[in-house]
Design a protein around this motif. Structure first.
Motif, PDB file in Angstrom:
ATOM      1  N   TYR A  41       0.748  -1.206  -0.097  1.00  0.00           N
ATOM      2  CA  TYR A  41       0.043  -0.014  -0.176  1.00  0.00           C
ATOM      3  C   TYR A  41       1.017   1.096  -0.169  1.00  0.00           C
ATOM      4  CZ  TYR A  41      -3.268   3.647   1.428  1.00  0.00           C
ATOM      5  OH  TYR A  41      -3.963   4.766   1.465  1.00  0.00           O
ATOM      6  N   ASN A  42       0.945   1.986  -1.178  1.00  0.00           N
ATOM      7  CA  ASN A  42       1.480   3.232  -1.308  1.00  0.00           C
ATOM      8  C   ASN A  42       3.044   2.974  -0.927  1.00  0.00           C
ATOM      9  OD1 ASN A  42      -0.742   4.469  -1.884  1.00  0.00           O
ATOM     10  ND2 ASN A  42      -0.810   5.779   0.207  1.00  0.00           N
ATOM     11  N   GLU A  43       3.450   2.163  -1.847  1.00  0.00           N
ATOM     12  CA  GLU A  43       4.947   1.459  -1.604  1.00  0.00           C
ATOM     13  C   GLU A  43       5.825   1.698  -2.875  1.00  0.00           C
ATOM     14  OE1 GLU A  43       6.551   0.799   0.887  1.00  0.00           O
ATOM     15  OE2 GLU A  43       4.766   0.229   2.700  1.00  0.00           O
ATOM     16  N   GLN A  44       5.379   3.089  -3.650  1.00  0.00           N
ATOM     17  CA  GLN A  44       6.219   2.952  -4.992  1.00  0.00           C
ATOM     18  C   GLN A  44       7.618   3.343  -4.922  1.00  0.00           C
ATOM     19  OE1 GLN A  44       4.067   6.590  -6.486  1.00  0.00           O
ATOM     20  NE2 GLN A  44       5.854   7.932  -5.749  1.00  0.00           N
ATOM     21  N   VAL A  45       8.164   4.021  -3.877  1.00  0.00           N
ATOM     22  CA  VAL A  45       9.278   4.113  -3.716  1.00  0.00           C
ATOM     23  C   VAL A  45      10.238   2.951  -3.181  1.00  0.00           C
ATOM     24  CG1 VAL A  45      11.196   5.491  -2.248  1.00  0.00           C
ATOM     25  CG2 VAL A  45       9.120   6.685  -3.163  1.00  0.00           C
ATOM     26  N   SER A  46       9.862   2.127  -2.358  1.00  0.00           N
ATOM     27  CA  SER A  46      10.628   0.833  -1.715  1.00  0.00           C
ATOM     28  C   SER A  46      10.401  -0.338  -2.647  1.00  0.00           C
ATOM     29  CB  SER A  46      10.226   0.703  -0.342  1.00  0.00           C
ATOM     30  OG  SER A  46       8.631   0.538  -0.121  1.00  0.00           O
ATOM     31  N   LEU A  47       9.274  -0.479  -3.175  1.00  0.00           N
ATOM     32  CA  LEU A  47       9.027  -1.668  -4.011  1.00  0.00           C
ATOM     33  C   LEU A  47      10.176  -1.996  -4.973  1.00  0.00           C
ATOM     34  CD1 LEU A  47       6.893  -3.883  -4.194  1.00  0.00           C
ATOM     35  CD2 LEU A  47       5.706  -2.443  -6.044  1.00  0.00           C
ATOM     36  N   PRO A  48      10.500  -1.261  -5.712  1.00  0.00           N
ATOM     37  CA  PRO A  48      11.631  -1.729  -6.601  1.00  0.00           C
ATOM     38  C   PRO A  48      12.869  -2.580  -6.088  1.00  0.00           C
ATOM     39  CG  PRO A  48      10.937   0.215  -7.482  1.00  0.00           C
ATOM     40  CD  PRO A  48      10.238   0.245  -5.986  1.00  0.00           C
ATOM     41  N   ALA A  49      13.380  -1.936  -5.201  1.00  0.00           N
ATOM     42  CA  ALA A  49      14.670  -2.494  -4.444  1.00  0.00           C
ATOM     43  C   ALA A  49      14.224  -3.968  -3.468  1.00  0.00           C
ATOM     44  CB  ALA A  49      15.139  -1.606  -3.601  1.00  0.00           C
ATOM     45  N   CYS A  50      13.004  -3.806  -3.115  1.00  0.00           N
ATOM     46  CA  CYS A  50      12.399  -4.672  -2.240  1.00  0.00           C
ATOM     47  C   CYS A  50      12.224  -6.219  -3.341  1.00  0.00           C
ATOM     48  CB  CYS A  50      11.245  -4.851  -1.878  1.00  0.00           C
ATOM     49  SG  CYS A  50      10.394  -6.095  -1.392  1.00  0.00           S
ATOM     50  N   ILE A  51      11.464  -5.973  -4.363  1.00  0.00           N
ATOM     51  CA  ILE A  51      11.291  -6.854  -5.455  1.00  0.00           C
ATOM     52  C   ILE A  51      12.635  -7.353  -6.066  1.00  0.00           C
ATOM     53  CG2 ILE A  51      10.071  -7.493  -7.504  1.00  0.00           C
ATOM     54  CD1 ILE A  51       8.304  -7.388  -4.829  1.00  0.00           C
ATOM     55  N   ALA A  52      13.261  -6.527  -6.311  1.00  0.00           N
ATOM     56  CA  ALA A  52      14.634  -6.946  -6.849  1.00  0.00           C
ATOM     57  C   ALA A  52      15.486  -8.017  -6.007  1.00  0.00           C
ATOM     58  CB  ALA A  52      15.562  -5.829  -7.466  1.00  0.00           C
ATOM     59  N   LYS A  53      15.476  -7.468  -4.913  1.00  0.00           N
ATOM     60  CA  LYS A  53      16.126  -8.408  -3.399  1.00  0.00           C
ATOM     61  C   LYS A  53      15.436  -9.707  -3.489  1.00  0.00           C
ATOM     62  CE  LYS A  53      18.100  -8.021   0.736  1.00  0.00           C
ATOM     63  NZ  LYS A  53      18.700  -7.625   1.937  1.00  0.00           N
ATOM     64  N   LEU A  54      14.445  -9.635  -3.442  1.00  0.00           N
ATOM     65  CA  LEU A  54      13.390 -11.061  -3.493  1.00  0.00           C
ATOM     66  C   LEU A  54      13.370 -11.916  -4.571  1.00  0.00           C
ATOM     67  CD1 LEU A  54      11.331 -12.520  -1.745  1.00  0.00           C
ATOM     68  CD2 LEU A  54       9.448 -11.234  -2.556  1.00  0.00           C
ATOM     69  N   HIS A  55      13.278 -11.172  -5.664  1.00  0.00           N
ATOM     70  CA  HIS A  55      13.622 -11.887  -6.902  1.00  0.00           C
ATOM     71  C   HIS A  55      14.824 -12.736  -7.241  1.00  0.00           C
ATOM     72  CE1 HIS A  55      13.885 -12.421 -11.577  1.00  0.00           C
ATOM     73  NE2 HIS A  55      12.627 -12.797 -11.263  1.00  0.00           N
ATOM     74  N   ALA A  56      15.816 -12.019  -7.005  1.00  0.00           N
ATOM     75  CA  ALA A  56      17.338 -12.645  -6.932  1.00  0.00           C
ATOM     76  C   ALA A  56      17.299 -13.692  -6.023  1.00  0.00           C
ATOM     77  CB  ALA A  56      18.428 -11.556  -6.507  1.00  0.00           C
TER      78      ALA A  56
END
Length: 140
Positions: A41-56
């Motif tokens: 919810y309203n995570e546009q700033v933190s979402l890219p880094a989180c998902i990149a790390k989780l995906h890796a």
């Protein structure tokens, strides 16, 4: 982090020693062993880094299961949904769901009940649970 067996609809407890499965490549259209749901919810700033790390992490050679990351947007009022969709377009094995109402529980319920994965898990967007705990938790 919680994990639920989707066939028996029960929460799984981590074993003392993980049981390893066979390695396989992640593909959105193939069978998925583990679906990691990230409600946002309203995570546009933190979402890219989180998902990149989780995906890796779930695509490492030593993570022996096929995995999908499901981002569930809970009626965000910023550009979180657009960012999530952009991430899904950039990375294999990421899907996005959108809910018109807020609520982490509502997001988890929607994602878990519609998942075709053998095991579903939950991860906070801030990755507050150490990713090293994911494999021992989903291994059973």
């Amino acid at each position: 982090m919680l994990v639920m067996d989707t066939k028996q609809r029960q929460v799984l407890r981590p074993p003392t020693l993980p049981q390893m499965g066979s390695p396989a490549a992640t593909a959105p259209t193939s069978h998925i062993d583990v679906d990691v749901v990230v409600p946002v919810y309203n995570e546009q700033v933190s979402l890219p880094a989180c998902i990149a790390k989780l995906h890796a992490h779930v695509n490492r050679d030593d993570f022996p299961f096929t995995a999908r990351i499901t981002i569930v947007d809970n009626a965000s009022t910023d550009d979180t949904l657009k960012v999530a969709r952009d991430l899904a377009a950039c990375y294999d094995g990421i899907v996005v769901q959108h809910l018109g109402e807020k609520g982490r529980g509502r997001a988890l319920r929607q994602a878990w009940l519609t998942s075709t994965a053998s095991v579903v898990a939950y991860m906070d967007v801030d990755l507050s649970t150490d990713l090293a705990a994911l494999l021992p938790l989903v291994a059973p």
